[in-house]
Enzyme design. Structure first.
Site, PDB file in Angstrom:
ATOM      1  CG  HIS A  73     -23.212 -44.710  56.957  1.00  0.00           C
ATOM      2  ND1 HIS A  73     -22.524 -46.449  56.969  1.00  0.00           N
ATOM      3  CD2 HIS A  73     -24.429 -44.999  56.499  1.00  0.00           C
ATOM      4  CE1 HIS A  73     -23.864 -46.857  56.423  1.00  0.00           C
ATOM      5  NE2 HIS A  73     -24.838 -46.129  56.435  1.00  0.00           N
ATOM      6  CG  HIS A  92     -25.294 -39.739  58.561  1.00  0.00           C
ATOM      7  ND1 HIS A  92     -24.662 -39.630  58.784  1.00  0.00           N
ATOM      8  CD2 HIS A  92     -25.703 -39.023  59.734  1.00  0.00           C
ATOM      9  CE1 HIS A  92     -23.567 -38.768  59.005  1.00  0.00           C
ATOM     10  NE2 HIS A  92     -24.071 -38.219  59.477  1.00  0.00           N
ATOM     11  CD  GLN A 120     -28.066 -34.304  62.061  1.00  0.00           C
ATOM     12  OE1 GLN A 120     -28.285 -34.948  63.992  1.00  0.00           O
ATOM     13  NE2 GLN A 120     -26.877 -35.014  62.033  1.00  0.00           N
ATOM     14  CG  HIS A 137     -33.986 -24.668  51.249  1.00  0.00           C
ATOM     15  ND1 HIS A 137     -34.350 -23.220  50.142  1.00  0.00           N
ATOM     16  CD2 HIS A 137     -34.589 -24.675  51.684  1.00  0.00           C
ATOM     17  CE1 HIS A 137     -35.450 -22.325  50.886  1.00  0.00           C
ATOM     18  NE2 HIS A 137     -35.697 -22.678  51.768  1.00  0.00           N
ATOM     19  CE1 TYR A 147     -20.193  -3.967  52.775  1.00  0.00           C
ATOM     20  CE2 TYR A 147     -21.580  -6.531  51.979  1.00  0.00           C
ATOM     21  CZ  TYR A 147     -20.990  -4.915  52.370  1.00  0.00           C
ATOM     22  OH  TYR A 147     -22.090  -4.255  51.716  1.00  0.00           O
TER      23      TYR A 147
HETATM   24 ZN    ZN Z   1     -37.556 -22.968  53.041  1.00  0.00          ZN
END
Ligand code: ZN
Length: 350
Positions: free
Chosen positions: A164, A166, A168, A298, A316
């Site tokens: 669903h 959403h 946070q 971001h 790595y």
């Molecule tokens: Zn940032």
């Protein structure tokens, strides 16, 4: 030849090895992108009962509630939140090798709409707008905490346990580590150049535009020069703004349509509900001046080459340094080549 690029927000270096992109792939193909458009009932739906016995109201727009399993809890007077910080048995008091501090705060969940099958790129402008207005309201309401982190984990591939749509909102009494890192790098750049780092960065990006994916009067979404994730995006306002609550009405309205466009490109790229972790980075709620900070968001999507092949941070990359095959410029071009207006699930609908 491989090169390294530096992320000026964190100081992290990323290896770019475009010659590896054509290597054969014999590894895991995830089947968990789950096109993401099936109608499933969810405990986040209106009227559904959650595991702690609470029943959701019959909400018709966004719906916010405290996380039933909050990772952070507010400190009450005379009591430290969560685990007691204190002396580790067998160490001296305040041993620098065994440091701990109280970590107070609160966690909320916000459902984007009553519809379990509608992710943001499929929502109407006015409904996306409700989500943005709620982000702004919550960021303002929770500003008594030092930092408010709004984030969306979309898709099972990034560990989202509920389909669903959403997000946070975790607000904390402390500055989280990555925010503290970005804060100090932006502060340092500002004191040296008297201009916010990301304002200057956008100015330079707009001269060539080869990493710009979406552009409007008030917002730019681009694959940052130092991107770690294959189709990572950085969303920036075109003027200097430190907090979500400082956005003008024009900027908020325009954000809704800009978001819809680049998220439609995301879904159209591999014709799936594109998974990602996204989050807003606002200036911390400190009393000190935050002119060095530029508001930004971001987007970190894990998908690499198809709807089922994801990038892993392992080996790595986990032990030494992150690396990518696809260049940021090629990733931007591929996103630019995708339709921003018609979602692939709606191509044949009149
Ligand atoms: Zn940032």
């Amino acid at each position: 030849m491989a090169t390294q690029r530096r992320n000026p927000l964190t100081g992290e270096w990323i290896i770019v090895s475009p010659h590896r992109i054509s290597r054969p792939w014999g590894g895991e193909k995830s089947s968990s992108t789950g096109q993401g458009f099936t109608k499933v009932s969810s405990y986040l739906s209106p009227g559904a009962a959650r595991s702690n016995g609470s029943v959701n109201p019959l909400y018709t727009s966004t719906f916010v509630f405290p996380n039933d399993f909050s990772a952070l809890v507010q400190a009450t007077p005379g009591e430290e939140p969560g685990t007691e910080p204190g002396e580790e048995p067998g160490t001296e008091p305040e041993d620098e090798l065994f440091q701990s501090e109280p970590a107070g705060g609160e966690c909320h969940v916000m459902c984007f709409s009553p519809h379990s099958h509608l992710s943001l790129p499929l929502m109407r402008h006015e409904d996306i707008l409700s989500v943005i207005r709620e982000w702004i309201r919550l960021s303002d309401q929770l500003k008594y905490n030092l930092y408010v982190q709004i984030f969306e984990n979309k898709g099972a591939m990034v560990g989202c346990s509920n389909s669903h749509p959403h997000c946070q909102i975790w607000s904390s009494s402390f500055l989280p580590y990555l925010i503290s890192l970005e804060d100090s790098h932006q502060r340092e750049y500002f004191s040296k150049h008297n201009s916010p780092l990301l304002v200057k960065y956008l100015e330079k990006e707009m001269r060539c535009k080869k990493r710009v994916v979406e552009e409007s009067e008030y917002w730019v979404a681009l694959v940052p020069y130092w991107a770690k994730w294959p189709f990572e995006l950085l969303l920036l306002p075109t003027r200097h703004v430190t907090k979500l609550r400082d956005l003008t009405e024009e900027e908020v309205l325009d954000l809704s349509s800009t978001m819809k466009r680049y998220l439609t490109r995301y879904d159209n790229l591999f014709e799936c509900s594109f998974p990602y972790s996204m989050g807003w980075h606002e200036a911390p709620n400190t009393a000190s001046d935050c002119s060095h900070w530029q508001l930004h968001a971001h987007y970190y999507p894990p998908l690499l080459r198809t709807a089922t092949v994801k990038k892993h941070i392992a080996g790595y990359e986990m032990l030494a340094q992150c690396q990518r095959d696809l260049t940021a410029e090629d990733a931007a071009q591929r996103l630019k080549d995708c339709d921003a207006l018609v979602h692939f699930t709606q191509r044949n609908i009149d």
